[in-house]
Design an enzyme around this catalytic site. Structure first.
Site, short mmCIF file in Angstrom:
data_model
loop_
_atom_site.label_atom_id
_atom_site.label_comp_id
_atom_site.label_asym_id
_atom_site.label_seq_id
_atom_site.Cartn_x
_atom_site.Cartn_y
_atom_site.Cartn_z
N HIS A 93 33.51 -1.26 -44.30
CA HIS A 93 32.54 -0.82 -43.30
C HIS A 93 33.02 -1.10 -41.88
O HIS A 93 32.88 -0.28 -40.98
CB HIS A 93 31.20 -1.52 -43.53
CG HIS A 93 30.49 -1.06 -44.76
ND1 HIS A 93 30.06 0.24 -44.92
CD2 HIS A 93 30.14 -1.71 -45.89
CE1 HIS A 93 29.47 0.36 -46.09
NE2 HIS A 93 29.51 -0.81 -46.70
N ARG A 118 29.60 15.55 -44.03
CA ARG A 118 29.11 14.74 -45.15
C ARG A 118 27.61 14.99 -45.28
O ARG A 118 26.80 14.30 -44.66
CB ARG A 118 29.42 13.27 -44.92
CG ARG A 118 30.92 12.96 -44.80
CD ARG A 118 31.15 11.47 -44.58
NE ARG A 118 32.55 11.13 -44.58
CZ ARG A 118 33.30 11.02 -43.47
NH1 ARG A 118 32.75 11.25 -42.28
NH2 ARG A 118 34.58 10.69 -43.54
N ARG A 169 30.74 19.56 -47.30
CA ARG A 169 30.88 18.99 -48.64
C ARG A 169 29.48 18.88 -49.24
O ARG A 169 28.59 18.27 -48.64
CB ARG A 169 31.54 17.61 -48.57
CG ARG A 169 31.72 16.95 -49.93
CD ARG A 169 32.40 15.59 -49.77
NE ARG A 169 31.54 14.62 -49.14
CZ ARG A 169 31.95 13.42 -48.70
NH1 ARG A 169 33.22 13.08 -48.81
NH2 ARG A 169 31.11 12.59 -48.13
N GLU A 205 40.35 14.89 -54.97
CA GLU A 205 40.18 13.44 -54.95
C GLU A 205 40.69 12.81 -56.24
O GLU A 205 40.88 11.59 -56.29
CB GLU A 205 38.69 13.09 -54.79
CG GLU A 205 38.06 13.67 -53.54
CD GLU A 205 36.55 13.58 -53.59
OE1 GLU A 205 35.99 12.68 -52.94
OE2 GLU A 205 35.93 14.41 -54.29
N ASN A 227 41.41 9.11 -49.34
CA ASN A 227 40.90 7.78 -49.70
C ASN A 227 40.74 7.65 -51.21
O ASN A 227 41.26 6.73 -51.84
CB ASN A 227 39.54 7.53 -49.02
CG ASN A 227 39.63 7.56 -47.51
OD1 ASN A 227 40.72 7.69 -46.95
ND2 ASN A 227 38.50 7.46 -46.85
N ASP A 228 39.99 8.59 -51.79
CA ASP A 228 39.78 8.55 -53.24
C ASP A 228 41.04 8.91 -54.01
O ASP A 228 41.34 8.31 -55.05
CB ASP A 228 38.64 9.48 -53.64
CG ASP A 228 37.28 8.81 -53.53
OD1 ASP A 228 37.23 7.56 -53.57
OD2 ASP A 228 36.27 9.51 -53.40
N ARG A 263 39.54 0.86 -53.41
CA ARG A 263 39.77 0.95 -51.97
C ARG A 263 38.99 -0.10 -51.19
O ARG A 263 39.31 -0.38 -50.03
CB ARG A 263 39.37 2.35 -51.47
CG ARG A 263 37.95 2.71 -51.73
CD ARG A 263 37.68 4.18 -51.56
NE ARG A 263 37.08 4.48 -50.28
CZ ARG A 263 36.46 5.64 -50.00
NH1 ARG A 263 36.44 6.59 -50.90
NH2 ARG A 263 35.92 5.85 -48.85
#
Length: 949
Positions: free
Chosen positions: A577, A684, A720, A813, A836-837, A847
């Site tokens: 975060h 998102r 997405r 992903e 990332n994924d 991650r």
């Protein structure tokens, strides 16, 4: 929960010797890969130390602490011996469970077993079992046990101080509470009432369908010349009512029936009934269990053995369980308490050696009962990260971590050390402690309200509102009050309740509730700071580098970007975060720096390099000057780049690449044009669905999406579809907690379970777009069937709405999509790579795991090869490929992505101008050469070294 299957049970075993049975179980566990060779010897040693016979013909042999290293994974095997085996002490075992406990996965099964052992007639049923399924029913519960779980006395079945002139009228009210039909009510009235003493009466009837109970108190009534102060009415089946009846009987046996009947509310009556009577003459002691895996069979047996050394009647209660009292001299009762690490036990004893018994039991628990145990914390700290002992850092020393947000930051450090709370465990004046707690909660609530008034960000406001609601939760404060009444100080009681409540939340089967654990600890620390007069050191008024263990939710909303030059955290990863926040704000950041940085004195000058992931501590004057020159050069360059922000991103040899922006909220869409982005590369959309109590309807979604299209003025928007589930649950769509939510039901998998939700979202997107460019992509696609399902759903909605400029693609992903990209490229309009994924799934590294942060690098050649496969497959069919993951913002990754042939990079708003400028510094030919070398490299550090060369 760990469970047995039929493959874990053998019946008709002909062995007649205990040692032979134990060795056979050990061999079976080894054969199935649960243990290594030698575990059987440990089981035999354990049996020689203490008998593992539980009762009712059941034994549970297991290994010693010394052979725990031989356990590979948790396993339980069961053997039924039709003729039984002598197990010592005149007992004979017919059902033997061999246990290899690598964690606490088996505790729920043992707890169920302990409940099973309390049933009447079990011994005969154990002897008579002949089939595997019969054994499983005995161990894991059958229809009777399922009924037992439903036999719960709730507040709506309790009436205190009921108005009734006769017992018959009181029974009539009981029938209403139990929702009995007229026939059942008549049977209850005609049943022979039993006077059980001290004004309490019992009425019961057999239950044909569902068992139930009602509890009523009254005054001024007599029946058969006996007073009526309380009535327990039961509709019983089997023995499931015995627990409730026993609890009432415990109060009467203690001579405290009048006190039970005198409670002022249903909740109070239920609480005292659940807790049980504590005799005024009894001795009591509270202790926290710190065994890593709680009180499973081995430490439980040692505790029982210690209790049996005393003549006193000793009982024990788990304050963090169902709080009922059981004998401390019964192993099956002890296991049934379900005691885990951090749970609080209350011991009470009556007899000539009561005090000595309590001393011995307290000492035994504090000593770990022969096991390694978790040291008791004296203050709450950052539970989700290791708290390292700072070792100190010499001046002019380079500290390496993981680059989380690029840029150079120079300034004094502010070390945000975890609060340390000093408080007594016990207190004498319970009323004064309760007042302290109430005042602290009131002050904390006022602070949250003040924070709410000054916040403008919607997500931050929702989070603080939720914290305020948690703080006002009566179930939390009731638990604390109970602990205070047991003699704990307000601070000790508060933190104990917070700790156990957070643990329970984290273990919840509801993923949403499990995620609330961090918030519970956050409000816990807030109140603790007030109770202990330990206020956090305020940050300096001047700009600073913020050093912290990690950044909690309430700290995030209070961050002042005008004063925070950079962030450094002890743990975390590039996807934590704090790292994501830093990148969104354009603040240089370093994560996974190690605990030594927390030993730095605040005010120490340092250089934070968010590009290479380093922190120079107290640098020499020459190095400091070099860093300032570089920083000034970067600022000047940034100003020049800003002036050219609307120019296209074109390489030195004329190749153009699209640079778009990632958005988490359509309210940011107006900034897309301002920073020079060519559109939105990732919207998102889950922001529309989160922080709500119900799912948004079509009109609500339309308003959000139209806001974005209107602001983009004809630029394309890549949306997405809803990407929630597992690690990101919806409040109104609870899903079962998964052991690994990243590998579970999320993204398109979850939408397939609720297609109406996705239909509404697709309709809203298409209607909002109209004739404006819309690109829709589905997340977490791993299989061709998932794509075909989503595409068919889209085609149906599009045929009704008829938006004119729409493309449909998928997120890459999951490695399976990259490996099968040539097949998908036949139908999709585009691919968008979520690095990332893709990185975490390719490298099998979480991650969010700070300990793996240095290894979880998207520049690993394996990840780059997958990207190359996707690009090649797409271009062969004339389709385009974008990258919307964090790798698109990595300066080292940028030329490699260009060289691999990526068509678009989508980054945070703060990074758009910088990425466009960096593209202009490279030629496509040099990028291709660099990418070819990277594909042949052995690991990510080798790839990064190519860039530095």
């Amino acid at each position: 929960m760990f469970s047995l299957t039929a493959q874990d049970v053998k019946t008709g075993v002909p062995l007649a010797d205990k040692a032979a049975v134990i060795q056979a179980l050990a061999d079976w566990l080894e054969q199935d890969g649960h243990v290594a060779a030698g575990y059987g010897a440990g089981m035999l040693t354990r049996e020689a130390q203490n008998s593992t016979y539980l009762g009712q013909g059941i034994a549970i042999p297991h290994g010693t602490q010394e052979c725990r290293h031989l356990i590979k994974n948790t396993g339980i095997k069961a053997m039924h011996l039709p003729d039984g085996v002598p197990w010592g002490g005149g007992e004979r075992a017919y059902l033997v469970l061999g246990i290899a406990a690598g964690s606490d996965e088996h505790l729920d099964l043992l707890k169920q077993l302990a409940r099973t052992l309390s049933r009447d007639g079990l011994f005969e049923r154990v002897k008579a079992a002949r089939q595997s399924q019969e054994v499983l029913q005995l161990l894991q519960g059958n229809a009777e046990s399922a009924t037992e779980t439903k036999f719960v006395l709730s507040a709506d079945r309790v009436a205190v101080k009921a108005r009734a002139g006769t017992l018959e009228l009181l029974v009539e009210q009981a029938a209403t509470l139990m929702q009995l039909n007229p026939t059942e009510e008549s049977a209850l009235q005609q049943s022979a009432g039993m006077y059980i003493g001290q004004g309490w009466w019992l009425k019961q009837i057999p239950a044909d369908d569902k068992p139930g109970a009602a509890l009523l108190t009254a005054s001024g009534i007599t029946h058969r010349q006996q007073p009526v102060s309380g009535l327990l009415a039961l509709a019983v089946r089997g023995s499931e009512h015995k627990t409730l009846l026993t609890r009432v009987a415990d109060w009467l046996a203690a001579g405290r029936g009048a006190e039970l009947a005198g409670q002022d509310s249903a909740e109070a009556l239920l609480n005292v009934l659940k807790r049980g009577p504590v005799s005024l003459s009894s001795h009591q002691r509270t202790v926290v269990v710190r065994n890593t895996h709680g009180l499973h069979a081995r430490p439980g047996a040692m505790l029982v053995q210690a209790a049996k050394n005393f003549d006193a009647d000793i009982q024990v209660c788990n304050l963090d369980g169902d709080e009922h009292w059981v004998s401390a001299k019964s192993l099956m009762k002890m296991i049934g308490l379900g005691v885990k690490a951090g749970h609080q036990l209350v011991f009470r004893a009556e007899g000539p050696d009561a005090e000595a018994a309590l001393d011995a039991l307290t000492e035994a628990v504090n000593g770990g009962l022969g096991e390694a145990f978790v040291a008791q914390a004296t203050e709450p700290q950052a539970e989700e990260h290791d708290i390292h002992e700072p070792q100190g850092i010499d001046p002019n020393t380079l500290v390496r971590g993981v680059a989380a947000s690029p840029g150079i930051a120079i300034g004094p450090v502010f070390v945000d050390a975890p609060l340390r709370f000093d408080y007594p465990q016990q207190a004498g004046d319970t009323q004064a402690e309760q007042q302290k707690l109430s005042a602290a909660i009131e002050q904390a609530s006022a602070e949250l309200s003040a924070t709410l008034r000054r916040l403008s960000d919607t997500q931050a406001r929702d989070m603080m509102s939720m914290h305020r609601e948690l703080l006002a939760d009566s179930s939390l404060t009731q638990g604390v009050s109970c602990r205070i009444k047991q003699g704990q100080s307000a601070a000790a009681a508060w933190w104990s309740e917070i700790d156990s409540a957070a643990d329970r939340q984290a273990a919840s089967s509801d993923a949403l509730l499990a995620e609330r654990a961090a918030d519970i600890r956050d409000i816990g620390r807030r109140v603790m700071a007030i109770l202990c007069h330990s206020r956090m050191t305020p940050p300096p008024e001047h700009p600073y580098l913020w050093l912290a263990q990690d950044i909690g939710p309430s700290q995030l909303v209070n961050l002042d970007p005008s004063r925070v030059l950079g962030l450094v955290t002890v743990g975390g990863g590039a996807s934590s975060h704090s790292a994501i926040l830093a990148r969104s704000l354009g603040i240089p950041a370093l994560v996974a720096a190690g605990g030594a940085v927390m030993a730095l004195p605040s005010g120490t000058e340092a250089i934070l390099n968010g590009d290479d992931g380093t922190l120079w501590v107290a640098p020499e004057a020459a190095m400091l000057e070099q860093a300032r020159v570089r920083q000034q050069r970067e600022r000047e360059q940034a100003e020049q780049d800003w002036m050219r922000r609307h120019d296209a991103a074109i390489t030195l040899d004329g190749h153009r690449i699209g640079v778009a922006a990632n958005l988490a909220d359509t309210g940011q869409a107006r900034e897309v044009m301002e920073v020079g982005a060519e559109g939105v590369g990732l919207l998102r959309t889950e922001f529309v669905f989160m922080a709500r109590h119900s799912e948004p309807d079509l009109d609500e979604q339309l308003a959000f999406y139209r806001q974005a299209f209107d602001a983009l003025d004809g630029r394309p928007l890549v949306a997405r579809t809803l990407d929630v589930g597992g690690d990101k649950p919806l409040p109104y769509w609870p899903v079962p907690k998964e052991d690994n939510p990243f590998l579970g039901v999320r993204g398109i998998r979850l939408c397939m379970q609720k297609p109406e939700l996705l239909k509404t979202q697709l309709r809203a997107l298409l209607m909002a777009a109209g004739d404006r460019p819309l690109r829709i992509m589905f997340p977490m696609v791993a299989d061709w069937s998932e794509w075909r399902w989503a595409k068919a759903l889209f085609d149906k909605i599009q045929s009704e709405v008829q938006a004119t400029d729409v493309q449909v693609g998928i997120m890459v992903e999951v490695p399976s999509v990259a490996l099968n990209a040539a097949v998908f490229a036949e139908e999709v309009d585009f691919f968008s790579i979520g690095t990332n994924d893709l990185t975490q799934y390719t490298l099998a590294m979480d991650r969010g795991n700070g300990g793996l942060a240095r290894l979880s690098d998207g520049l690993n050649p394996a990840v780059l090869r997958l990207i190359k496969m996707v690009v090649d497959a797409a271009h062969a069919k004339g389709k385009w490929v974008g990258v919307c993951g964090e790798l698109a913002s990595d300066p080292v990754a940028l030329p490699l992505l260009l060289g691999l042939g990526v068509d678009e990079l989508s980054v945070s708003l703060k990074r758009v101008t910088l990425v466009k400028a960096q593209v202009r510094e490279w030629s496509l030919s040099s990028c291709r050469k660099l990418a070819e070398q990277a594909l042949q490299a052995v690991d990510a550090p080798a790839v990064r070294q190519l860039y530095n060369n």
